[in-house]
Design an enzyme around this catalytic site. Structure first.
Site, mmCIF file in Angstrom:
data_model
loop_
_atom_site.group_PDB
_atom_site.id
_atom_site.type_symbol
_atom_site.label_atom_id
_atom_site.label_comp_id
_atom_site.label_asym_id
_atom_site.label_seq_id
_atom_site.Cartn_x
_atom_site.Cartn_y
_atom_site.Cartn_z
ATOM 1 N N SER A 9 0.839 -1.198 0.000
ATOM 2 C CA SER A 9 0.000 0.000 0.000
ATOM 3 C C SER A 9 0.873 1.247 0.000
ATOM 4 O O SER A 9 2.041 1.199 0.398
ATOM 5 C CB SER A 9 -0.913 0.018 1.226
ATOM 6 O OG SER A 9 -1.585 1.263 1.357
ATOM 7 N N HIS A 10 0.306 2.350 -0.445
ATOM 8 C CA HIS A 10 1.010 3.634 -0.375
ATOM 9 C C HIS A 10 1.125 4.131 1.060
ATOM 10 O O HIS A 10 1.904 5.041 1.338
ATOM 11 C CB HIS A 10 0.280 4.685 -1.223
ATOM 12 C CG HIS A 10 0.530 4.533 -2.690
ATOM 13 N ND1 HIS A 10 0.081 3.459 -3.421
ATOM 14 C CD2 HIS A 10 1.197 5.331 -3.563
ATOM 15 C CE1 HIS A 10 0.448 3.598 -4.687
ATOM 16 N NE2 HIS A 10 1.135 4.728 -4.794
#
Length: 232
Positions: A9-10
């Protein structure tokens, strides 16, 4: 050992939160979070993702690894990490939304599914039964007048009803079967749709299935319900 799962994920908080959620439903599965950049900013890090993949390859003991991502650029980072991995053939990238796909994949891995089936479980529940990436477009379209190949009615006996864990068990198990299934009229392979039923203790689940493994699908849901989803 089970198939390992890496969450890219970012955001490190999103990755860690998703892993925490899935771990509640699949306590024996190795789940590794790889979110954010090396200095904890929003973004992705090839080094961090590659390290997570390598850790998961070791922890899975050769059973393989499935990678799930959130936004588009995370896919590119994951693909690059897979290319540099020590055993790239053992790593598969799931084309699935992060949370729902992760839960379904984790439940499938908990049940002993192989790496390809774990990936398929993530993709099947996330995109539902319609056509499109990961969808079940090979199955017949359901019409309101069509008679199901198999059906059943089951009374919910576990006190909490259909919350996240039972929904994940239903969706995860059905994703590996050659059948199109509805539960009280909603897609049986959608965790969110099943949870939205808000089916509590004492209510009934009407299951309809179409396809080669329709009977097996209905029996599977019925068995889960009668066992109280393992919560009794």
């Amino acid at each position: 050992m089970t198939v390992g799962i890496v969450v890219v994920s970012h955001s490190s908080k999103i990755a860690e939160g998703a892993v925490e959620l899935a771990a509640q439903m699949a306590p024996d599965v190795g789940l590794v979070a790889a979110g954010g950049t090396d200095d904890e900013r929003i973004g992705t890090s090839l080094e961090k993702v590659l390290a997570a993949v390598e850790q998961s390859l070791v922890d899975s003991g050769g059973d393989g690894v499935v990678v799930l991502t959130d936004l588009g650029s995370a896919v590119m980072t994951a693909e690059s990490a897979m290319e540099f991995a020590s055993n790239p053939d053992a790593v598969q990238l799931a084309d699935a939304p992060l949370v729902e796909g992760l839960v379904a994949a984790a439940v499938a891995a908990q049940g002993g599914a192989g790496v390809e089936d774990v990936r398929k479980a993530a993709e099947a529940v996330s995109f539902g039964s319609g056509p499109g990436p990961g969808g079940r477009s090979d199955l017949p379209e359901v019409h309101g007048q069509d008679e199901p190949d198999a059906s059943g009615d089951f009374e919910i006996i576990n006190p909490m009803g259909i919350h996240a864990r039972p929904a994940a068990k239903i969706a995860g198990g059905l994703s590996g079967l050659d059948a199109e299934v509805t539960v009280n009229g909603v897609d049986g392979m959608s965790i969110m749709a099943l949870m939205a039923l808000a089916a509590g203790q004492g209510s009934s689940l009407h299951v309809e299935a179409r396809g080669k493994e329709a009977s097996k699908a209905v029996e599977y849901v019925g068995r889960l319900v009668k066992e109280g989803f393992g919560e009794l």
